[in-house]
Design a protein around this motif. Structure first.
Motif, PDB file in Angstrom:
ATOM      1  N   VAL A  60      -4.907   2.141  -0.041  1.00 28.26           N
ATOM      2  CA  VAL A  60      -3.702   2.795  -0.515  1.00 28.26           C
ATOM      3  C   VAL A  60      -3.990   4.231  -0.510  1.00 28.26           C
ATOM      4  N   ARG A  61      -3.086   5.185  -0.068  1.00 30.35           N
ATOM      5  CA  ARG A  61      -3.343   6.591   0.175  1.00 30.35           C
ATOM      6  C   ARG A  61      -2.436   7.368  -0.688  1.00 30.35           C
ATOM      7  N   ASN A  62      -2.736   8.465  -1.288  1.00 28.35           N
ATOM      8  CA  ASN A  62      -1.733   9.248  -2.071  1.00 28.35           C
ATOM      9  C   ASN A  62      -1.071  10.158  -1.106  1.00 28.35           C
ATOM     10  N   ILE A  63      -0.236  11.107  -1.640  1.00 27.93           N
ATOM     11  CA  ILE A  63       0.584  11.890  -0.877  1.00 27.93           C
ATOM     12  C   ILE A  63      -0.374  12.694   0.213  1.00 27.93           C
ATOM     13  N   GLY A  64      -1.211  13.134  -0.282  1.00 28.97           N
ATOM     14  CA  GLY A  64      -2.147  13.959   0.802  1.00 28.97           C
ATOM     15  C   GLY A  64      -2.981  13.127   1.768  1.00 28.97           C
ATOM     16  N   GLY A  65      -2.734  11.897   1.723  1.00 29.64           N
ATOM     17  CA  GLY A  65      -3.309  10.876   2.747  1.00 29.64           C
ATOM     18  C   GLY A  65      -4.711  10.415   2.247  1.00 29.64           C
ATOM     19  N   GLU A  66      -5.369  10.830   1.084  1.00 29.40           N
ATOM     20  CA  GLU A  66      -6.464  10.442   0.611  1.00 29.40           C
ATOM     21  C   GLU A  66      -6.492   9.035   0.129  1.00 29.40           C
ATOM     22  N   ALA A  72      -3.216 -14.571  -5.389  1.00 28.03           N
ATOM     23  CA  ALA A  72      -3.411 -13.297  -6.285  1.00 28.03           C
ATOM     24  C   ALA A  72      -3.042 -12.363  -5.215  1.00 28.03           C
ATOM     25  N   ILE A  73      -2.510 -11.154  -6.005  1.00 29.44           N
ATOM     26  CA  ILE A  73      -2.175  -9.812  -5.523  1.00 29.44           C
ATOM     27  C   ILE A  73      -3.245  -9.023  -6.364  1.00 29.44           C
ATOM     28  N   TYR A  74      -4.108  -7.902  -6.029  1.00 30.65           N
ATOM     29  CA  TYR A  74      -4.810  -7.150  -7.010  1.00 30.65           C
ATOM     30  C   TYR A  74      -5.138  -5.724  -6.209  1.00 30.65           C
ATOM     31  N   LEU A  75      -5.348  -4.853  -7.091  1.00 27.98           N
ATOM     32  CA  LEU A  75      -5.573  -3.447  -6.676  1.00 27.98           C
ATOM     33  C   LEU A  75      -6.601  -2.996  -7.278  1.00 27.98           C
ATOM     34  N   ARG A 103       0.849   5.030  -7.617  1.00 32.10           N
ATOM     35  CA  ARG A 103       0.665   5.476  -9.047  1.00 32.10           C
ATOM     36  C   ARG A 103      -0.389   4.872  -9.931  1.00 32.10           C
ATOM     37  N   GLY A 104      -0.313   3.588  -9.698  1.00 43.10           N
ATOM     38  CA  GLY A 104      -1.412   2.661 -10.246  1.00 43.10           C
ATOM     39  C   GLY A 104      -2.767   2.845  -9.824  1.00 43.10           C
ATOM     40  N   ALA A 105      -2.848   3.297  -8.454  1.00 36.96           N
ATOM     41  CA  ALA A 105      -4.410   3.549  -8.052  1.00 36.96           C
ATOM     42  C   ALA A 105      -4.638   5.007  -8.577  1.00 36.96           C
ATOM     43  N   GLU A 106      -3.650   5.776  -8.911  1.00 40.56           N
ATOM     44  CA  GLU A 106      -3.907   7.136  -9.484  1.00 40.56           C
ATOM     45  C   GLU A 106      -4.197   6.969 -11.157  1.00 40.56           C
ATOM     46  N   GLY A 107      -3.898   5.791 -11.610  1.00 39.96           N
ATOM     47  CA  GLY A 107      -4.104   5.639 -13.268  1.00 39.96           C
ATOM     48  C   GLY A 107      -2.867   5.508 -13.899  1.00 39.96           C
ATOM     49  N   ALA A 108      -1.755   5.472 -13.243  1.00 38.23           N
ATOM     50  CA  ALA A 108      -0.512   5.778 -14.305  1.00 38.23           C
ATOM     51  C   ALA A 108      -0.066   4.202 -14.134  1.00 38.23           C
ATOM     52  N   ASP A 109       0.460   4.148 -15.565  1.00 41.66           N
ATOM     53  CA  ASP A 109       1.224   2.700 -15.921  1.00 41.66           C
ATOM     54  C   ASP A 109       0.811   1.652 -15.045  1.00 41.66           C
ATOM     55  N   ALA A 155       0.941  -1.271  -0.004  1.00 41.42           N
ATOM     56  CA  ALA A 155       0.183  -0.002   0.002  1.00 41.42           C
ATOM     57  C   ALA A 155       0.698   1.301   0.185  1.00 41.42           C
ATOM     58  N   ARG A 156       2.284   1.269   0.165  1.00 38.31           N
ATOM     59  CA  ARG A 156       2.984   2.246   0.439  1.00 38.31           C
ATOM     60  C   ARG A 156       4.001   2.278  -0.572  1.00 38.31           C
ATOM     61  N   ASP A 157       3.928   1.193  -1.649  1.00 35.13           N
ATOM     62  CA  ASP A 157       4.743   1.112  -2.699  1.00 35.13           C
ATOM     63  C   ASP A 157       4.576   2.273  -3.806  1.00 35.13           C
ATOM     64  N   PRO A 158       5.380   2.955  -4.290  1.00 34.67           N
ATOM     65  CA  PRO A 158       5.076   4.194  -5.306  1.00 34.67           C
ATOM     66  C   PRO A 158       4.153   3.728  -6.280  1.00 34.67           C
ATOM     67  N   PHE A 159       4.780   2.350  -6.986  1.00 35.07           N
ATOM     68  CA  PHE A 159       4.278   1.697  -8.185  1.00 35.07           C
ATOM     69  C   PHE A 159       2.694   1.677  -7.888  1.00 35.07           C
ATOM     70  N   VAL A 160       2.249   1.156  -6.699  1.00 32.64           N
ATOM     71  CA  VAL A 160       0.893   0.789  -6.401  1.00 32.64           C
ATOM     72  C   VAL A 160       0.219   2.122  -6.408  1.00 32.64           C
TER      73      VAL A 160
END
Length: 593
Positions: A168-174, A106-109, A81-87, A74-79
């Motif tokens: 999974v939270r973004n930089i703003g904690g959301e 399985a592991i899924y987002l 960014r994926g939650a935010e729609g990137a790559d 949940a704190r992985d930058p790739f995860v």
């Protein structure tokens, strides 16, 4: 009393005591069975408690093994960014790598509405991509900021699993999504099944989730209410599986009935969940052991009763026989008297013959002891002669044979004196006693055994006083005692890892002591009294006749001394034996010319 009457009496006694024994066994069987059942039941409950603790540990380890992984992902930058729609393609491959390395199902987002946007099984036919799991309790728990944990049958794969989810939270904690993993517990169930024991896990609704017996899985121990069924269907926990009921009844006191069989029942709660672990042990095994105890006790009682009855019957028969024998005593008295007179005459003749044979055997034994003594006493000087002759041959070309021949001449003279001294076996010899220095005795004896000591690789330590230690005796005989004891020590240390011969000469008051200590195997568990017997030895056959200690003991006794021995104290280090010769000492100033 006639023989027929006596027989009736014996049989009547047998019947009476047999009935008494049978009644006692029957009356004691019931309480013995109750006590045995209670004992074995308690023992089985203790074993079951140990087993349920073990199964609980394996289950907790399986559940907690991957508890940290959703938190880390949940704190992985790739995860994020994926939650935010990137790559998300790269994220799919990353999750597939993690799933393969961790051996996860399985592991899924998921996004904020429960739609799967990335999954480790993205390239499989039954992929989680595009599936919406917003109805699952673990997703709802994660969306409010908590960790979600849930057991259920997968709606996509139709395979059961344990789900763990983290927000999974973004930089703003959301919260921008939920990362989850599915743990397959089928290997754990197979391990339980291989153990051959009945163990299963149920949730708070009483539904069996995991079990060593597949027939118990997804069945309930009590009927489900309508509200419970609606909640289960809402979260689609068990898919299309029909939740049947177990033939289950709680009998109280750690006992249950399942499918018509009684079991001992032990449970354990699983921390962090609403699960309960159940362990069942068949009560029939307890009953079988209790019956075996009763049967064993009954057999033992029958055997004891039979022995007691047999002893009683024998006592009655013996009494009857003694009564009948008394009637015949007067009739056979004269015959017995005549037979006794004849037996006494025969005994006297045998006694006279035995006396004659004993006298002849004593003469032969004395002759054999004398021959053995001569052989033993001359053995050491002959051995020394062989050593000196060998030395003389080596020194012949070097011009140093004079000293060796002198020693050899001395040994020959010693052999002559030894043969003269053998008369001490026939009569005590005190007429040649005079003052003797024990220090000189040791030095002379050492000159005889020195070649044997060197050949055996033995180190010698001698603790000698600065002044003479004077005793009254025959010097040659005392030298022979020292030679015999030292030779025994040399032979005892053959093959020992440490070979040291220690000699100590000292005097305290009117007592002089000569102590010899070796590092051999000790006395071999035998007492000195046994070893002093002629022809008794602790060495292998062919290494001695067992006369050394016997001759030495006689010589010491002739000198009013004592010979003692004991094993070396192993706590002081090493082993071995200690021989101590104690003799009366005389004051050097008062010993006379």
């Amino acid at each position: 009393m006639s023989d027929l009457t006596a027989g009736y009496r014996v049989r009547g006694i047998g019947r009476f005591w047999g009935i008494v024994a049978l009644a006692a066994i029957v009356s004691l069987s019931a309480p013995l069975f109750v006590a045995s059942r209670s004992y074995f039941e308690g023992e089985e409950l203790q074993r079951a408690q140990s087993r349920v603790t073990l199964y609980r540990s394996t289950l907790i380890n399986a559940l907690e093994r991957y508890q940290h992984l959703p938190f880390v992902l949940a704190r992985d930058p790739f995860v994020i960014r994926g939650a935010e729609g990137a790559d998300r393609d790269a994220l799919n491959r990353r999750l597939a790598s993690f799933s393969a390395e961790a051996d996860l199902d399985a592991i899924y987002l998921m996004d904020t509405i429960g739609l799967t946007v990335a999954a480790s099984n993205y390239d499989q036919d039954l992929t989680f991509l595009g599936q919406n799991y917003g109805f699952r309790p673990y997703f709802r728990a994660a969306m409010v900021g908590n960790r979600g944990q849930f057991f259920g049958i997968g709606v996509t794969t139709s395979r059961p699993g344990y789900f763990i989810a983290e927000p999974v939270r973004n930089i703003g904690g959301e919260i921008v999504g939920v990362i989850a993993l599915k743990l397959d517990l089928s290997d754990l169930e197979r391990a339980w099944s291989d153990g051959g024991e009945t163990v299963f896990v149920s949730n708070r609704d009483g539904i069996v989730l995991l079990s060593s017996d597949p027939t118990l899985r997804y069945r309930t121990s009590s009927p489900l209410t309508e509200a419970q069924r609606e909640a289960i269907e809402a979260r689609r926990q068990f898919g299309t599986v029909t939740l049947g009921e177990l033939d289950w009844a709680d009998l109280g006191s750690d006992r249950v009935r399942l499918d018509g069989m009684s079991y001992l029942h032990v449970t354990a709660a699983i921390p962090g969940s609403d699960w309960t672990l159940h362990f069942l042990s068949e009560e029939s095994e307890v009953l079988a052991r209790a019956w075996l105890a009763v049967i064993g006790a009954a057999i033992l009682g029958v055997v004891i009763s039979a022995i007691a009855l047999y002893a009683r019957i024998r006592q009655v028969r013996r009494s009857l026989a003694e009564s009948q024998a008394a009637r015949h005593e007067l009739q056979v008295a004269n015959l017995d008297l005549a037979r006794e007179i004849e037996e006494r005459r025969a005994t006297e003749r045998r006694l006279e013959k035995a006396r004659s044979e004993l006298a002849r055997a004593s003469k032969l034994a004395a002759l054999g002891q004398l021959a053995a003594s001569v052989t033993h006493e001359l053995g050491q000087p002959i051995s020394a002669m062989k050593n000196y002759l060998a030395a003389a041959e080596l020194d012949e070309g070097q011009g140093d044979s004079g000293e060796t021949l002198t020693r050899l001449s001395g040994i020959v003279g010693r052999m002559e004196r030894l043969t003269q001294q053998l008369r001490f076996f026939a009569r005590p010899g005190g007429e040649t006693f005079g003052p003797v220095d024990l220090v000189d005795v040791w030095r002379e004896a050492f000159s005889l055994i020195e070649p044997d000591i060197d050949a055996a690789g033995i180190s010698v330590t001698a603790d000698l006083p600065d002044r003479p230690v004077i005793v009254r005796g025959d010097r040659l005989r005392l030298e022979q005692v020292v030679v015999n004891l030292c030779r025994n020590a040399i032979l005892a240390m053959r093959g020992a890892p440490r070979r040291t011969l220690s000699v100590c000469v000292d005097a305290q008051g009117a007592v002089a002591r000569f102590t010899i200590t070796d590092t051999g195997p000790g006395l071999g568990g035998k007492k000195l009294e046994t070893l002093q017997e002629p022809f008794v030895t602790t060495r292998a056959s062919g290494e001695g006749m067992g006369l050394g200690l016997a001759i030495s003991a006689e010589i010491v006794k002739e000198h009013d001394g004592t010979l003692s021995a004991h094993d070396v104290d192993e706590s002081a280090g090493g082993g071995g034996a200690v021989f101590i010769v104690t003799l009366p000492s005389i004051d050097e100033e008062k010993r006379g010319p």
